[in-house]
Design a protein around this motif. Structure first.
Motif, short mmCIF file in Angstrom:
data_model
loop_
_atom_site.label_atom_id
_atom_site.label_comp_id
_atom_site.label_asym_id
_atom_site.label_seq_id
_atom_site.Cartn_x
_atom_site.Cartn_y
_atom_site.Cartn_z
N CYS A 55 29.84 42.94 34.79
CA CYS A 55 29.03 44.06 35.31
C CYS A 55 29.61 45.37 34.77
O CYS A 55 30.81 45.62 34.90
N HIS A 75 33.56 45.33 35.90
CA HIS A 75 34.10 44.20 36.67
C HIS A 75 33.58 42.92 36.05
O HIS A 75 32.38 42.79 35.78
N TYR A 99 24.15 44.21 33.55
CA TYR A 99 24.66 42.90 33.99
C TYR A 99 24.58 41.93 32.83
O TYR A 99 23.50 41.72 32.25
N ASP A 111 26.50 45.69 46.84
CA ASP A 111 26.52 44.28 46.44
C ASP A 111 27.31 44.05 45.16
O ASP A 111 27.59 42.90 44.80
N CYS A 112 27.66 45.11 44.44
CA CYS A 112 28.31 44.96 43.13
C CYS A 112 29.69 45.62 43.16
O CYS A 112 29.83 46.80 43.51
N TRP A 113 30.72 44.85 42.77
CA TRP A 113 32.09 45.37 42.76
C TRP A 113 32.26 46.44 41.68
O TRP A 113 33.08 47.35 41.83
N CYS A 130 30.59 39.27 42.79
CA CYS A 130 29.60 40.20 43.35
C CYS A 130 28.55 39.42 44.14
O CYS A 130 28.20 38.29 43.79
N GLN A 131 28.02 40.05 45.19
CA GLN A 131 27.06 39.38 46.05
C GLN A 131 25.73 39.14 45.34
O GLN A 131 24.98 38.24 45.73
#
Length: 597
Positions: free
Chosen positions: A383, A360, A397, A350-352, A371-372
């Protein structure tokens, strides 16, 4: 008369020109001197910084060496070679920088020798440790010679820094004197020129009054602080045109010198401000790291993060996630700045930042992929993945972008938090290994003995019920002999799971040894304990176990129950002995039964 007047004009003009040229030369010389002074000060500051960095590298190398010797963990000395190389490089650079000062050069060479000797000692001790000769390496440390060597190095470094500081102070005093002299020179030069121009007013015709007035006003404005004033109008006379040109040149050079000085002062002020901010951040990070290393639980670690991160990165809300290897999810353990920052958990995909293995951030809506796990109403965020030994340990985060001046703080913050998460995971694994049986996952005998002592003390104090159940698998040796130890291990794991599911979560189920199990129960009367045990015995006798397609037959267990009595001695061995005797009686009476002591 005309010739006389012309001669006087020429004479006065010559004097004015000569004075202007001399004044311009003096100002140029003063400007060059000031620039040289600034470069000299920068050189001295660089020497001081290199000395401090050399000491820091040596201390870091020594700390890693000591950590390796104390823990025998090679990860504590992973940066040792880099620190040693850095210290050697910097001390060599220092020796080159002070060649222009014989005294400092001699001290730098002495510091270089002492540093080489200390590094040689550290390298030998690390080499012994890497060969597994930790006791020999520790014995070298215990002698205390390293502390003496470091004290000598610190003393030599302090001498160099003190001398450089004294030279810097003296040079600054000289620079201030030059500034005062330049100010007097400008004022004096202006006064001389004004006097010459006023003398010329008495010589030349009244028609030259306007030209002189323009130049006087320009110089007056310049002296009052207006550095942009220039004489751009035609004077109507070659000599006054030259005078105006000379003044403009002088003003341009002086203005340029003053602008350079102001720019240098501003740059120095910004550097000092940034250094102060970084020093404050490093102090906070040091305090945070000290507390993180002492944290024992996730709650303590989260409290430390919430207390310090908002101070290190003020005004930026955020959350910290730790990686759960069992579920392959990142779970939020801390948040600050906003009650709704981040989600409770997320997948690595879910996280780039976790996908790319690097930070990112999105600074403008639509400026990059989102990111999702980020809420739809969040337009800017950052992130930062937390790695240790190439593996994901967490995610930082931040619900804002991190400005360039805070990058240094962010990098140090990420390193400290990642190290703390790794340390806590290691402590958790170590605790689990210490109190759990590796085959069945139940508590081991050591944990049982400590827990039983505590439960006996509680039952004695509060007059509550305390029961002990000793259980043994019937004919377990037959299973090992006929089907092999792997089948026996499977039987042990299955029965351990059945026992665990038959009792409450706060009852203590342990593997006592071999095929024996021991259950500590609290607040159960004897009748209830017998019913639970009978239910377990009955369910076990109905199990049909198979291994590699072969049936292992019926699996039964024998049980011995003992209840704590105040008449017993306050030792765990008495009640264990009673339960064991009851189990022995159950075996003797034919197995697959319950006997109460």
């Amino acid at each position: 008369m005309l010739h006389s007047l012309t001669s006087r004009i020429v004479f006065v003009g010559s004097i004015v020109s000569v004075n202007l040229i001399c004044l311009s030369g003096l100002l140029l010389s003063a400007s060059n001197s000031m620039i040289a002074s600034f470069e000299w000060n920068s050189h001295k500051q660089k020497i001081t910084e290199i000395v401090s960095e050399t000491l820091s590298d040596l201390r870091e190398a020594q700390a890693e060496e000591r950590g390796y010797l104390l823990t025998t963990d090679p990860s504590f000395a992973k940066d040792f070679d880099d620190r040693v190389a850095s210290a050697l490089s910097k001390v060599n650079i220092l020796e080159q920088l002070v060649q222009d000062n014989p005294v400092q050069h001699e001290r730098a060479q002495s510091l270089q020798i002492a540093t080489n000797e200390r590094i040689d000692t550290l390298t030998k001790q690390i080499a012994l440790a890497r060969q597994g000769r930790f006791d020999e390496a520790r014995s070298r440390v215990v002698i205390g010679q390293g502390r003496v060597d470091m004290a000598i190095i610190v003393q030599k470094a302090d001498e160099i820094r003190q001398t450089e500081q004294e030279l810097l102070i003296a040079r600054e005093a000289t620079a201030r004197a030059h500034v005062n002299w330049n100010r007097k020179l400008v004022i004096g030069g202006c006064l001389i020129i004004v006097l010459l121009v006023n003398g010329l007013l008495f010589i030349v015709l009244n028609g030259m009054r306007r030209s002189i007035s323009l130049i006087v006003h320009a110089m007056s404005d310049f002296g009052n602080g207006n550095r942009t004033v220039r004489v751009n109008e035609q004077m109507g006379c070659t000599e006054f045109d030259m005078l105006a040109q000379g003044y403009n040149t002088m003003a341009d050079r002086l203005d340029a010198a003053m602008q350079a000085q102001e720019a240098s002062d501003l740059k120095l002020h910004k550097a000092n401000t940034e250094l102060k901010r970084n020093n404050e951040a490093m102090e906070l990070l040091g305090e945070m790291a000290h507390r993180l290393q002492a944290a024992r639980t996730s709650e303590e670690l989260a409290a430390i993060i919430c207390a310090f991160v908002p101070r290190v990165l003020p005004g930026i809300p955020g959350a910290l996630y730790t990686h759960n290897h069992t579920t392959n999810q990142l779970e939020r353990i801390a948040q600050w700045g906003n009650a709704s920052v981040g989600c409770d958990s997320l997948l690595p995909s879910d996280c780039w930042a976790l996908r790319l293995g690097q930070s990112h951030s999105v600074s403008t809506p639509g400026g990059d992929v989102t990111c999702q796990h980020v809420a739809c109403d969040v337009s800017t965020y950052h992130c930062e993945p937390l790695f240790a030994s190439g593996e994901v340990v967490g995610l930082l985060y931040l619900q804002s972008t991190v400005e360039e001046e805070n990058r240094f703080r962010l990098v140090a913050l990420v390193e400290n938090i990642a190290s703390a998460l790794v340390n806590q995971n290691l402590q958790k694994d170590l605790r689990d290994q210490t109190i759990h049986d590796p085959l069945t996952g139940l508590f081991n005998r050591r944990y049982m003995e400590e827990s039983l002592k505590a439960e006996i003390a509680t039952a004695t104090r509060d007059d509550t019920a305390l029961g002990l159940i000793m259980a043994d698998i019937d004919h377990f040796k037959h299973i090992n002999d006929e089907f092999g130890h792997d089948a026996g291990d499977m039987v042990l794991r299955t029965i351990a799971c059945e026992i665990q599911n038959s009792f409450r979560s706060h009852d203590i189920v342990c593997r006592f040894g071999g095929e024996e199990f021991l259950i500590i129960t609290t607040s159960h009367p004897l009748e209830t304990l017998i019913q639970r045990t009978e239910s377990l015995r009955s369910s076990l006798s109905k199990l049909e176990l198979h291994y590699n397609g072969q049936s292992l037959g019926k699996t039964t267990m024998s049980f011995g129950i003992a209840m704590w009595d105040k008449a017993l001695h306050h030792t765990a061995s008495d009640i264990i002995r009673q339960a064991d005797a009851a189990l022995y009686q159950a075996k003797k009476d034919g197995r697959n039964r319950i006997v109460v002591a």
